[in-house]
Design an enzyme around this catalytic site. Structure first.
Site, PDB file in Angstrom:
ATOM      1  N   ARG A 113       0.825  -1.222   0.000  1.00  0.00           N
ATOM      2  CA  ARG A 113       0.000   0.000   0.000  1.00  0.00           C
ATOM      3  C   ARG A 113       0.857   1.269   0.000  1.00  0.00           C
ATOM      4  NH1 ARG A 113      -3.378  -3.546  -0.041  1.00  0.00           N
ATOM      5  NH2 ARG A 113      -2.231  -3.716  -1.927  1.00  0.00           N
ATOM      6  N   SER A 129     -10.768   0.235   2.955  1.00  0.00           N
ATOM      7  CA  SER A 129     -10.153  -0.071   4.255  1.00  0.00           C
ATOM      8  C   SER A 129      -9.615   1.219   4.862  1.00  0.00           C
ATOM      9  CB  SER A 129      -8.991  -1.044   4.074  1.00  0.00           C
ATOM     10  OG  SER A 129      -9.465  -2.233   3.512  1.00  0.00           O
ATOM     11  N   GLU A 183      -5.098   4.219   5.957  1.00  0.00           N
ATOM     12  CA  GLU A 183      -4.741   3.941   4.558  1.00  0.00           C
ATOM     13  C   GLU A 183      -5.055   5.123   3.631  1.00  0.00           C
ATOM     14  OE1 GLU A 183      -5.773   0.051   2.629  1.00  0.00           O
ATOM     15  OE2 GLU A 183      -6.524   1.375   1.058  1.00  0.00           O
TER      16      GLU A 183
END
Ligand SMILES: Cc1cc2nc3c(=O)[nH]c(=O)nc-3n(C[C@H](O)[C@H](O)[C@H](O)COP(=O)(O)OP(=O)(O)OC[C@H]3O[C@@H](n4cnc5c(N)ncnc54)[C@H](O)[C@@H]3O)c2cc1C
Length: 345
Positions: A159, A238, A337
């Protein structure tokens, strides 16, 4: 003034001081150059599916990336697909999958535009764009020139990438080239839930179209597919990344947990622990929060949802409550995130 809530999947965010829609690469670069010359802060906006924007809005120029164009080029046994930043990501996945090209089928149903995919190295169900990106074409705001980054210079990791980690906002993604396999069978299935959905063994292949529909079904069940009829999909996906822990940190989590703790190897003796597991076991279940304002999705513990009347402040208060609860229970600090704009956790 343009209200940014209309441009984010959370439906949150105050007004932009200036808003420029860029339909061509020249418009995009010109808009950014003009803002830079005037000393205005710049925010690049794609599909707004990974953005948490302050209730006060953005005190500069928001540039909405609307460039279009997809081209295919033969690359030996493979195919290079070059996609303009403003193309809808799932439209691209649908098109290449229908062509029988493999490499991004597990990334079906991820909202947003193609230009954002390298920023946080978008991934799902055992695939990441880093595995298939060959080059990323960018406008470097510092040097005021167009550059082409080969994959190995993008510093992709879980990520994250150079574009997210190093001087965020410096590089404007103009186009991305993906090298896909001319093979109507998928890449080996690496994710247990997907293998079960497809009724194949882990590591086996299936048809790319079958994988796409399997992924879309799982996503719909989890509220991870944008759907105006599903209030649980009003999120930024998320909210927290899965923490990567040292052996000593993991031992502390195990000591605090009542039973076994799920984990995945993350290299160098480190392990990745599902943030959803930590959140649930710290006492924050699905649906936790305010039924009308900010709450955890009723379908997925990692998604924080605007239940209708939330503000960004409400969403962040919920996120802090969860982060602090997980830290108190397990000594692990969860990291957000999405990109936070004008706010901090
Ligand atoms: C329901 C749901 C499910 C999701 N599932 C997943 C998932 O499975 N896996 C996953 O990885 N993500 C997932 N996400 C997060 C999100 O969809 C991805 O991160 C997506 O790539 C964001 O694209 P976007 O165009 O909406 O970017 P935006 O939200 O508009 O922007 C995100 C960041 O990228 C920057 N940016 C955007 N375009 C450019 C550009 N051209 N150049 C430079 N910077 C740019 C922005 O400034 C911002 O910092 C999900 C989100 C939702 C709402």
């Amino acid at each position: 003034m343009t209200g940014l809530a209309d441009y984010t999947t959370l439906g949150l965010g105050g007004p932009a001081k200036n808003f420029a829609a860029a339909a061509t690469e020249t418009d995009l670069i010109d808009a950014v150059r003009a803002a830079d010359a005037g000393g205005e802060p710049v925010l690049l906006l794609g599909g707004g599916s990974n953005l948490v924007i302050a209730d006060d809005g953005f005190p500069g120029t928001v540039v909405h990336v609307r460039t279009r164009g997809v081209s295919y080029a033969d690359a030996g046994g493979q195919v290079d697909v070059t996609v303009a930043a403003g193309e809808d990501w799932d439209d691209v996945v649908a098109a290449v999958t229908a062509e029988g090209l493999a490499g991004v089928e597990c990334l079906s149903g991820i909202p947003g535009r193609t230009g954002a995919t390298p920023i946080q190295n978008v991934g799902a169900y055992g695939q990441e764009v880093a595995e298939v990106i060959t080059t990323v074409r960018v406008f470097d705001r510092l040097a005021s020139q167009i550059l082409i980054f080969p994959n190995e210079r993008c510093r992709f990791s879980y990520r994250s990438s150079l574009f997210k980690a190093e001087t965020p906002g410096r590089y404007i993604v103009l186009a991305v080239t993906f090298r896909l396999n001319r093979d109507s069978r998928s890449m080996p299935v690496k994710y247990a839930e997907l293998a079960a959905e497809l009724d194949v063994e882990m590591g086996e292949r299936a048809g790319v179209s079958e994988v796409r529909s399997g992924v879309l079904k799982i996503r719909a069940r989890k509220g991870m597919l944008l759907n105006p009829g599903d209030p649980d999909s009003r999120s930024a996906g998320s909210f927290f990344t899965n923490p990567v822990l040292s052996a000593a940190q993991f031992a502390r989590v195990e000591a605090a947990a009542a039973g076994p703790v799920p984990r995945f190897g993350a290299g160098d003796g480190r392990v990745k622990v599902p943030a959803a597991w930590l959140i649930e076991h710290a006492g924050y279940g699905k649906g936790y929060g305010s039924p009308a304002r900010a709450r955890i999705s009723a379908k997925h513990t990692l998604a924080l949802v605007n239940a209708g009347d939330a503000t960004t402040a409400d969403l962040l208060a919920l996120a802090r409550d969860i982060r602090d609860g997980v830290r108190a229970a397990f000594g692990v600090t969860l990291e957000p995130e999405p990109t936070l704009v004008g706010v901090t956790l």
